[in-house]
Write a protein that holds these residues in place. Structure first.
Motif, mmCIF file in Angstrom:
data_model
loop_
_atom_site.group_PDB
_atom_site.id
_atom_site.type_symbol
_atom_site.label_atom_id
_atom_site.label_comp_id
_atom_site.label_asym_id
_atom_site.label_seq_id
_atom_site.Cartn_x
_atom_site.Cartn_y
_atom_site.Cartn_z
ATOM 1 N N GLU A 244 -2.119 -12.239 7.388
ATOM 2 C CA GLU A 244 -0.683 -12.526 7.375
ATOM 3 C C GLU A 244 -0.166 -12.623 5.939
ATOM 4 O O GLU A 244 0.934 -12.142 5.628
ATOM 5 N N ASP A 245 -0.963 -13.250 5.062
ATOM 6 C CA ASP A 245 -0.545 -13.344 3.661
ATOM 7 C C ASP A 245 -0.425 -11.963 3.019
ATOM 8 O O ASP A 245 0.523 -11.688 2.277
ATOM 9 N N VAL A 250 2.864 -7.355 1.084
ATOM 10 C CA VAL A 250 3.273 -5.955 1.182
ATOM 11 C C VAL A 250 4.771 -5.860 1.416
ATOM 12 O O VAL A 250 5.474 -5.016 0.827
ATOM 13 N N GLU A 251 5.296 -6.738 2.245
ATOM 14 C CA GLU A 251 6.728 -6.718 2.531
ATOM 15 C C GLU A 251 7.539 -7.139 1.312
ATOM 16 O O GLU A 251 8.603 -6.568 1.035
ATOM 17 N N GLU A 252 7.041 -8.123 0.568
ATOM 18 C CA GLU A 252 7.751 -8.609 -0.620
ATOM 19 C C GLU A 252 7.509 -7.740 -1.843
ATOM 20 O O GLU A 252 8.202 -7.903 -2.854
ATOM 21 N N ARG A 253 6.518 -6.873 -1.792
ATOM 22 C CA ARG A 253 6.123 -6.032 -2.936
ATOM 23 C C ARG A 253 5.878 -6.889 -4.178
ATOM 24 O O ARG A 253 6.339 -6.585 -5.286
ATOM 25 N N SER A 254 5.139 -7.963 -3.981
ATOM 26 C CA SER A 254 4.848 -8.887 -5.069
ATOM 27 C C SER A 254 3.802 -8.347 -6.025
ATOM 28 O O SER A 254 3.610 -8.902 -7.110
ATOM 29 N N PHE A 258 -1.264 -0.151 -5.692
ATOM 30 C CA PHE A 258 -2.731 -0.072 -5.708
ATOM 31 C C PHE A 258 -3.347 -1.385 -5.253
ATOM 32 O O PHE A 258 -4.265 -1.400 -4.415
ATOM 33 N N VAL A 259 -2.856 -2.507 -5.784
ATOM 34 C CA VAL A 259 -3.398 -3.821 -5.425
ATOM 35 C C VAL A 259 -3.113 -4.142 -3.970
ATOM 36 O O VAL A 259 -3.993 -4.643 -3.242
ATOM 37 N N LEU A 260 -1.900 -3.883 -3.506
ATOM 38 C CA LEU A 260 -1.558 -4.178 -2.106
ATOM 39 C C LEU A 260 -2.430 -3.378 -1.147
ATOM 40 O O LEU A 260 -2.816 -3.877 -0.083
ATOM 41 N N GLU A 261 -2.757 -2.144 -1.497
ATOM 42 C CA GLU A 261 -3.600 -1.331 -0.629
ATOM 43 C C GLU A 261 -5.038 -1.841 -0.633
ATOM 44 O O GLU A 261 -5.697 -1.898 0.405
ATOM 45 N N GLU A 262 -5.530 -2.256 -1.801
ATOM 46 C CA GLU A 262 -6.912 -2.724 -1.900
ATOM 47 C C GLU A 262 -7.103 -4.096 -1.279
ATOM 48 O O GLU A 262 -8.217 -4.449 -0.871
ATOM 49 N N LEU A 263 -6.049 -4.900 -1.205
ATOM 50 C CA LEU A 263 -6.161 -6.214 -0.566
ATOM 51 C C LEU A 263 -6.497 -6.097 0.920
ATOM 52 O O LEU A 263 -7.040 -7.028 1.521
ATOM 53 N N LYS A 264 -6.140 -4.970 1.504
ATOM 54 C CA LYS A 264 -6.433 -4.769 2.932
ATOM 55 C C LYS A 264 -7.926 -4.579 3.182
ATOM 56 O O LYS A 264 -8.374 -4.663 4.324
ATOM 57 N N PHE A 265 -8.684 -4.297 2.110
ATOM 58 C CA PHE A 265 -10.112 -3.987 2.282
ATOM 59 C C PHE A 265 -10.974 -4.915 1.420
ATOM 60 O O PHE A 265 -11.941 -4.484 0.809
ATOM 61 N N LEU A 266 -10.626 -6.203 1.394
ATOM 62 C CA LEU A 266 -11.446 -7.157 0.672
ATOM 63 C C LEU A 266 -12.785 -7.361 1.381
ATOM 64 O O LEU A 266 -12.835 -7.454 2.616
ATOM 65 N N PRO A 267 -13.895 -7.451 0.638
ATOM 66 C CA PRO A 267 -15.205 -7.651 1.278
ATOM 67 C C PRO A 267 -15.273 -8.999 1.977
ATOM 68 O O PRO A 267 -14.577 -9.953 1.623
#
Length: 422
Positions: A244-245, A250-254, A258-267
């Motif tokens: 959710e965070d 992603v919605e706020e474009r904070s 590149f970072v927003l896309e990689e956050l979806k695939f954190l180990p």
């Protein structure tokens, strides 16, 4: 008011200090640079003073002019022609009234009178004057009657015209000599090599003899152990972000794409997750830092940025410049190229040494040719790929791969496309 009495003389003489004389009649002591005059009593002097009486320096400027039957003389109390003794010593002139015994003492200055030699000994022919253009006639009027500002502008315009012609002639001649000596093909190759060397000067250390991709550009050359440890606190929110965070970010474009896309695939592994979060936070900080022009704050990335990271950004990714007497930190074009190189290498370490260059290009607001030149200077193999779903131009993304053996460096793409000159 002291008295002066001579033995055996009449009434005692007295003197009175009057300070500066009248502005239009200064007390002047003159000497002639070329020798001693035969008839000094025949000379008449005229004094000119600066009109700017409010300026603390200009109001004391004087020009003394005198004329004889053969020559004219001029002296200044300012500039290169002014005598230095005026600033080191004080001089006085006394005027004695013999009848009353009263002497009035005034401040004085020494003027070095030099002969004024004119090259124009023969009067101008009016026919030549009539043939001159309107611009030339105006210039002659400025030379004779113009203000000092107008004369400086005229001199600068003439110097620029002469200098421009000389430079143009010299450049044309030099270019012809170089082209004749080296040839067009060799010159194009030299230009490409120079541009490549300019970019290479800002790249991190490259270990060409490395046996693994991760050793070509070592992580320690990007972040020292102390800097990496300092990222633990600011990167903690990224490491602990829930689905959710991440969706809200992603919605706020904070953060950058590149970072927003990689956050979806954190180990899922805690140690790997923390490592990737620290790298993403620093990469996002580099990109945000590169979008500034002049750094005016001591902590440009805010109080949440560790001091050691702020110091690294200011020391390694800015150039010192002087503006209005103050020192400023500027992110020049070369510094932005350096930041881009570090961002690409950090993205390679995050993505197993393969990264989408187009996403980084869009995040940093660069031209594609620019980021591809930097990627090739980093010895990456560039190929076409399909971007992640939802990204713009997902069919035309460029993929950069760091693999061994390293490819041979080539000239930048923009130089290879130049047309051949006959």
């Amino acid at each position: 008011m002291p008295a002066m009495a001579a033995p055996g003389a009449g009434p005692a003489a007295t003197w009175c200090y009057r300070g500066d004389p009248a502005p239009d009649r200064p007390a002047a002591l003159v000497r002639f640079a070329h020798g001693r005059l035969r008839r000094p009593e025949a000379l008449r002097f005229t004094a000119y003073r600066n009109r700017d009486t409010a300026h603390p320096r200009k109001r004391h400027r004087r020009i003394l002019v005198s004329e004889s039957e053969r020559l004219s003389y001029v002296g200044h109390n300012f500039g290169s022609e002014g005598m230095r003794c005026n600033s080191l010593c004080r001089y006085f002139v006394g005027v004695l009234d013999k009848d009353s015994g009263q002497m009035e003492v005034y401040n004085a200055e020494i003027f070095n009178m030099q002969p004024l030699l004119s090259d124009n000994l023969i009067p101008d022919d009016t026919k030549d004057y009539q043939k001159k253009s309107y611009r030339e006639k105006v210039d002659l009027c400025i030379e004779a009657f113009g203000t000092s500002k107008q004369k400086r502008a005229l001199s600068a315009r003439r110097m620029n015209a002469v200098g421009g012609d000389m430079v143009s002639t010299a450049v044309t001649k030099a270019a012809a000599n170089i082209i004749g000596a080296k040839g067009v093909t060799a010159l194009v190759q030299d230009v490409a090599q120079d541009e490549e060397q300019t970019i290479s000067a800002f790249l991190p250390p490259c270990h060409e003899d490395a046996d693994r991709p991760e050793h070509v550009y070592r992580f320690e050359d990007i972040l020292s152990p102390a800097e990496y440890e300092a990222l633990r606190v600011p990167a903690a929110p990224l490491a602990s972000a829930s689905a959710e965070d991440i969706a809200r970010k992603v919605e706020e474009r904070s953060h950058c794409s590149f970072v927003l896309e990689e956050l979806k695939f954190l180990p899922t592994d805690e140690r790997s997750r923390d490592h990737k979060a620290r790298c993403l936070w620093f990469l996002d900080t580099l990109i945000k830092f590169s979008k500034q022009k002049v750094i005016k704050k001591k902590h440009p990335m805010g109080p949440e940025c560790p001091h050691i990271i702020s110091k690294k950004l200011m020391k390694n990714f800015t150039s010192l410049t002087y503006n209005n007497g103050s020192v400023q930190n500027l992110i020049s074009a070369s510094m932005k190229a350096k930041i881009t190189a570090y961002v690409i290498i950090l993205a390679l370490h995050i993505n197993n040494f393969q990264t989408d260059l187009t996403v980084l290009q869009n995040d940093m607001k660069l031209q594609e040719s620019r980021i591809l030149d930097i990627a090739r200077a980093l010895r990456l193999k560039v190929s076409k790929t399909r971007g992640a779903p939802g990204l713009e131009n997902d069919q035309n993304h460029k993929l950069g791969t760091l693999s061994l053996p390293l490819p041979v460096q080539k000239a930048p793409a923009g130089q290879r496309k130049r047309k051949k000159m006959n």
